[in-house]
Write a protein that holds these residues in place. Structure first.
Motif, short mmCIF file in Angstrom:
data_model
loop_
_atom_site.label_atom_id
_atom_site.label_comp_id
_atom_site.label_asym_id
_atom_site.label_seq_id
_atom_site.Cartn_x
_atom_site.Cartn_y
_atom_site.Cartn_z
N PHE A 34 8.78 35.63 63.98
CA PHE A 34 8.48 36.33 62.74
C PHE A 34 8.24 35.32 61.63
CE2 PHE A 34 10.04 40.52 64.16
CZ PHE A 34 10.81 40.15 65.25
N TRP A 35 7.39 35.71 60.68
CA TRP A 35 7.26 34.98 59.42
C TRP A 35 7.57 35.94 58.27
CZ3 TRP A 35 6.94 30.05 58.02
CH2 TRP A 35 6.50 29.10 58.97
N TYR A 36 8.37 35.40 57.33
CA TYR A 36 8.70 36.14 56.12
C TYR A 36 8.35 35.26 54.91
CZ TYR A 36 11.46 39.62 58.66
OH TYR A 36 11.87 40.64 59.50
N VAL A 37 8.08 35.91 53.79
CA VAL A 37 7.80 35.20 52.54
C VAL A 37 8.78 35.69 51.48
CG1 VAL A 37 6.01 36.88 51.84
CG2 VAL A 37 6.05 34.60 50.80
N GLN A 38 9.22 34.76 50.65
CA GLN A 38 10.15 35.11 49.57
C GLN A 38 9.60 34.61 48.25
OE1 GLN A 38 14.10 33.32 49.65
NE2 GLN A 38 14.98 35.23 48.88
N TYR A 39 9.33 35.56 47.35
CA TYR A 39 8.91 35.20 45.99
C TYR A 39 10.16 35.05 45.13
CZ TYR A 39 4.35 36.48 47.74
OH TYR A 39 3.20 36.53 48.48
N PRO A 40 10.07 34.32 44.02
CA PRO A 40 11.26 34.05 43.19
C PRO A 40 12.02 35.32 42.83
CG PRO A 40 9.42 32.73 42.46
CD PRO A 40 8.87 33.65 43.51
N ASN A 41 13.34 35.26 43.03
CA ASN A 41 14.23 36.36 42.68
C ASN A 41 13.90 37.67 43.41
OD1 ASN A 41 15.66 34.73 40.76
ND2 ASN A 41 13.92 35.01 39.40
N ARG A 42 13.30 37.55 44.56
CA ARG A 42 12.96 38.72 45.37
C ARG A 42 13.54 38.55 46.77
NH1 ARG A 42 7.93 40.84 43.72
NH2 ARG A 42 8.19 42.39 45.36
N GLY A 43 13.66 39.65 47.47
CA GLY A 43 14.06 39.58 48.87
C GLY A 43 12.93 39.09 49.74
#
Lengths: 117, 115
Positions: A34-43
């Motif tokens: 899996f690949w996930y992305v996290q933006y600032p202050n987000r899940g």
């Protein structure tokens, strides 16, 4: 035990250029990646997954990833980067277990992608 | 539809106090997971629940940590006698099943600071 390595803490790329974020894994048995992305202050947001079948997987926002069994890699790619792609990217692996005990995801330490104008 | 929600978004507590963190999973999702994200340490699995089965607690770092899931929906992660090393972002995720190939959907997290 399963593990994931993301060898680069940070990747810098110019907008419009192709990008690659590297991931290698180690599992016993068939991997589910899996690949996930996290933006600032987000899940974390799910981008794409490899279960079986085609080695090239397409996901959200124009991202794709290539599964390479011989190299135990699952690199994330995008043909043309955008400034808005700047974020923290996590690769994760799960291994199939007939006992059902392998349901937790093991994450890499993350790669910060910075796309500049 | 509504995603995974967590509350509070931020929590500052004094060392030694107990804290409770709440997670509301996506409606209908049977599997629920807790992770901890510490600076420089990536994401660490804590615990997961699947339906009415006994939870997998294998990731809980000490007996000060516990979690419950009531009615197969809302979950609460409790940390007793907090320590400074407990400071982290606590992430909750849910999935429609605990099957190996189901992706997990994450909430925005609770940032815990222990002073």
């Amino acid at each position: 035990a399963q593990s994931v390595a993301q060898p680069e803490d940070q990747v810098n790329v110019a907008e419009g250029n192709p990008l690659t974020v590297k991931c290698t894994y180690s599992v016993s048995g068939n991997p589910y990646l899996f690949w996930y992305v996290q933006y600032p202050n987000r899940g974390l947001q799910f981008l794409l997954k490899y279960i079986t079948g085609d080695n090239l997987v397409k996901g959200s926002y124009g991202f794709e990833a290539e599964f390479n069994k011989s190299q135990t890699s699952f690199h994330l790619k995008k043909p043309s980067a955008l400034v808005s792609d700047s974020a923290l990217y996590f690769c994760a692996v799960r291994a199939f277990s007939i006992t059902g005990g392998g349901n937790k995801l093991t994450f890499g330490t993350g790669t910060q992608l910075k796309v500049e104008l | 539809g509504a995603g995974v929600s967590q509350s509070p978004s931020n929590k500052v507590t004094e060392k030694g106090k107990d804290v409770e963190l709440r997670c509301d999973p996506i409606s209908g999702h049977t599997a629920l997971y807790w992770y901890r994200q510490s600076l420089g340490q990536g994401l660490e699995f804590l615990i997961y629940f699947q339906g009415n089965s006994a939870p997998d607690k294998s990731g809980l770092p000490s007996d000060r940590f516990s979690a419950e899931r009531t009615g197969g929906s809302v979950s609460t992660l409790t940390i007793q006698r907090t320590q400074q090393e407990d400071s982290a972002v606590y992430l909750c995720a849910s999935s429609s099943s605990a099957g190996t190939y189901y992706e997990q959907y994450f909430g925005p997290g609770t940032r815990l600071t222990v002073t």
